[in-house]
Scaffold this motif. Structure first.
Motif, PDB file in Angstrom:
ATOM      1  N   LEU A  96       0.856  12.281  -0.059  1.00  0.00           N
ATOM      2  CA  LEU A  96       1.744  11.799  -1.115  1.00  0.00           C
ATOM      3  C   LEU A  96       2.981  11.123  -0.529  1.00  0.00           C
ATOM      4  CD1 LEU A  96       1.705  14.685  -3.740  1.00  0.00           C
ATOM      5  CD2 LEU A  96       1.050  12.317  -4.129  1.00  0.00           C
ATOM      6  N   ILE A  97       3.576  11.746   0.465  1.00  0.00           N
ATOM      7  CA  ILE A  97       4.782  11.194   1.073  1.00  0.00           C
ATOM      8  C   ILE A  97       4.501   9.838   1.696  1.00  0.00           C
ATOM      9  CG2 ILE A  97       6.459  11.503   2.942  1.00  0.00           C
ATOM     10  CD1 ILE A  97       6.232  14.551   2.361  1.00  0.00           C
ATOM     11  N   LEU A  98       3.397   9.727   2.419  1.00  0.00           N
ATOM     12  CA  LEU A  98       3.069   8.448   3.056  1.00  0.00           C
ATOM     13  C   LEU A  98       2.777   7.359   2.023  1.00  0.00           C
ATOM     14  CD1 LEU A  98       0.872   9.643   6.040  1.00  0.00           C
ATOM     15  CD2 LEU A  98       3.218   8.814   6.115  1.00  0.00           C
ATOM     16  N   SER A  99       2.102   7.711   0.943  1.00  0.00           N
ATOM     17  CA  SER A  99       1.802   6.733  -0.097  1.00  0.00           C
ATOM     18  C   SER A  99       3.066   6.256  -0.795  1.00  0.00           C
ATOM     19  CB  SER A  99       0.854   7.331  -1.130  1.00  0.00           C
ATOM     20  OG  SER A  99      -0.354   7.702  -0.541  1.00  0.00           O
ATOM     21  N   ILE A 100       3.942   7.198  -1.131  1.00  0.00           N
ATOM     22  CA  ILE A 100       5.191   6.833  -1.795  1.00  0.00           C
ATOM     23  C   ILE A 100       6.076   6.029  -0.852  1.00  0.00           C
ATOM     24  CG2 ILE A 100       7.304   7.760  -2.826  1.00  0.00           C
ATOM     25  CD1 ILE A 100       5.586  10.081  -3.879  1.00  0.00           C
ATOM     26  N   ASN A 101       6.036   6.359   0.423  1.00  0.00           N
ATOM     27  CA  ASN A 101       6.850   5.639   1.403  1.00  0.00           C
ATOM     28  C   ASN A 101       6.450   4.170   1.503  1.00  0.00           C
ATOM     29  OD1 ASN A 101       8.865   5.414   3.366  1.00  0.00           O
ATOM     30  ND2 ASN A 101       7.375   5.689   4.999  1.00  0.00           N
ATOM     31  N   GLU A 102       5.160   3.879   1.402  1.00  0.00           N
ATOM     32  CA  GLU A 102       4.705   2.484   1.448  1.00  0.00           C
ATOM     33  C   GLU A 102       5.296   1.684   0.294  1.00  0.00           C
ATOM     34  OE1 GLU A 102       2.982   0.785   3.798  1.00  0.00           O
ATOM     35  OE2 GLU A 102       3.213   2.639   4.952  1.00  0.00           O
ATOM     36  N   ILE A 103       5.339   2.297  -0.881  1.00  0.00           N
ATOM     37  CA  ILE A 103       5.920   1.620  -2.042  1.00  0.00           C
ATOM     38  C   ILE A 103       7.438   1.526  -1.877  1.00  0.00           C
ATOM     39  CG2 ILE A 103       6.252   1.760  -4.538  1.00  0.00           C
ATOM     40  CD1 ILE A 103       3.504   3.188  -4.621  1.00  0.00           C
ATOM     41  N   TYR A 104       8.057   2.585  -1.345  1.00  0.00           N
ATOM     42  CA  TYR A 104       9.505   2.600  -1.158  1.00  0.00           C
ATOM     43  C   TYR A 104       9.956   1.490  -0.211  1.00  0.00           C
ATOM     44  CZ  TYR A 104      14.155   4.022   0.245  1.00  0.00           C
ATOM     45  OH  TYR A 104      15.493   4.029   0.523  1.00  0.00           O
ATOM     46  N   LYS A 105       9.169   1.210   0.810  1.00  0.00           N
ATOM     47  CA  LYS A 105       9.521   0.154   1.763  1.00  0.00           C
ATOM     48  C   LYS A 105       9.674  -1.192   1.065  1.00  0.00           C
ATOM     49  CE  LYS A 105       7.148   2.065   5.802  1.00  0.00           C
ATOM     50  NZ  LYS A 105       6.004   1.834   6.711  1.00  0.00           N
ATOM     51  N   LYS A 106       8.876  -1.422   0.027  1.00  0.00           N
ATOM     52  CA  LYS A 106       8.920  -2.700  -0.688  1.00  0.00           C
ATOM     53  C   LYS A 106      10.003  -2.745  -1.752  1.00  0.00           C
ATOM     54  CE  LYS A 106       3.989  -3.165   0.042  1.00  0.00           C
ATOM     55  NZ  LYS A 106       2.671  -2.946  -0.556  1.00  0.00           N
ATOM     56  N   THR A 107      10.207  -1.623  -2.466  1.00  0.00           N
ATOM     57  CA  THR A 107      11.101  -1.644  -3.625  1.00  0.00           C
ATOM     58  C   THR A 107      12.497  -1.094  -3.348  1.00  0.00           C
ATOM     59  OG1 THR A 107      10.372   0.535  -4.364  1.00  0.00           O
ATOM     60  CG2 THR A 107       9.148  -1.374  -5.183  1.00  0.00           C
ATOM     61  N   LYS A 108      12.644  -0.199  -2.368  1.00  0.00           N
ATOM     62  CA  LYS A 108      13.919   0.454  -2.066  1.00  0.00           C
ATOM     63  C   LYS A 108      14.495   1.186  -3.283  1.00  0.00           C
ATOM     64  CE  LYS A 108      14.051  -1.212   2.115  1.00  0.00           C
ATOM     65  NZ  LYS A 108      13.570  -0.423   3.201  1.00  0.00           N
ATOM     66  N   ASP A 109      13.610   1.778  -4.084  1.00  0.00           N
ATOM     67  CA  ASP A 109      14.009   2.517  -5.272  1.00  0.00           C
ATOM     68  C   ASP A 109      14.490   3.909  -4.867  1.00  0.00           C
ATOM     69  OD1 ASP A 109      14.384   3.504  -7.797  1.00  0.00           O
ATOM     70  OD2 ASP A 109      12.267   3.491  -8.360  1.00  0.00           O
ATOM     71  N   SER A 110      15.722   4.245  -5.241  1.00  0.00           N
ATOM     72  CA  SER A 110      16.281   5.542  -4.839  1.00  0.00           C
ATOM     73  C   SER A 110      15.543   6.706  -5.501  1.00  0.00           C
ATOM     74  CB  SER A 110      17.763   5.605  -5.171  1.00  0.00           C
ATOM     75  OG  SER A 110      17.956   5.498  -6.564  1.00  0.00           O
ATOM     76  N   LYS A 111      14.927   6.474  -6.647  1.00  0.00           N
ATOM     77  CA  LYS A 111      14.156   7.523  -7.322  1.00  0.00           C
ATOM     78  C   LYS A 111      12.979   7.957  -6.450  1.00  0.00           C
ATOM     79  CE  LYS A 111      11.584   8.476 -11.526  1.00  0.00           C
ATOM     80  NZ  LYS A 111      11.013   7.910 -12.742  1.00  0.00           N
ATOM     81  N   LEU A 112      12.343   6.995  -5.800  1.00  0.00           N
ATOM     82  CA  LEU A 112      11.214   7.315  -4.916  1.00  0.00           C
ATOM     83  C   LEU A 112      11.680   8.150  -3.729  1.00  0.00           C
ATOM     84  CD1 LEU A 112       9.270   3.925  -4.882  1.00  0.00           C
ATOM     85  CD2 LEU A 112       8.704   6.003  -6.128  1.00  0.00           C
ATOM     86  N   MET A 113      12.861   7.830  -3.203  1.00  0.00           N
ATOM     87  CA  MET A 113      13.399   8.603  -2.080  1.00  0.00           C
ATOM     88  C   MET A 113      13.658  10.044  -2.505  1.00  0.00           C
ATOM     89  SD  MET A 113      14.185   8.915   1.028  1.00  0.00           S
ATOM     90  CE  MET A 113      14.268   7.305   1.742  1.00  0.00           C
ATOM     91  N   ASP A 114      14.186  10.245  -3.704  1.00  0.00           N
ATOM     92  CA  ASP A 114      14.428  11.601  -4.194  1.00  0.00           C
ATOM     93  C   ASP A 114      13.128  12.382  -4.348  1.00  0.00           C
ATOM     94  OD1 ASP A 114      17.134  11.063  -4.270  1.00  0.00           O
ATOM     95  OD2 ASP A 114      17.111  10.503  -6.402  1.00  0.00           O
ATOM     96  N   VAL A 115      12.085  11.710  -4.812  1.00  0.00           N
ATOM     97  CA  VAL A 115      10.775  12.364  -4.957  1.00  0.00           C
ATOM     98  C   VAL A 115      10.240  12.756  -3.586  1.00  0.00           C
ATOM     99  CG1 VAL A 115       8.380  11.995  -5.656  1.00  0.00           C
ATOM    100  CG2 VAL A 115      10.224  11.218  -7.135  1.00  0.00           C
TER     101      VAL A 115
END
Length: 75
Positions: free
Chosen positions: A35-54
């Protein structure tokens, strides 16, 4: 895709840790890593702080699981 990952993350963080067997803990730890690796891939593109909190909340739970897996060190 993002919504599905966030739903999986929400389900993972709301899961209880009590009464888990060792194999359940190993599976949960691996699921958390995925889960962390999958969310991190999306976070790299969007830089959404909500994803970082998750990711932080999943990591916190993963650390608790791994601490229990490793046990207390023998002196």
């Amino acid at each position: 895709m993002t919504e599905q990952l966030l739903l999986q993350a929400e389900e993972f963080t709301s899961r209880t840790l009590s009464h888990m067997s060792t194999s359940d803990r190993v599976k949960a730890s691996r699921e958390a890593k995925q889960l962390i690796l999958s969310i991190n891939e999306i976070y790299k593109k969007t830089k959404d702080s909500k994803l970082m909190d998750v990711m932080k909340s999943i990591t916190e739970k993963k650390r608790k699981i791994e601490k229990r897996l490793k046990g207390t060190p023998l002196v």
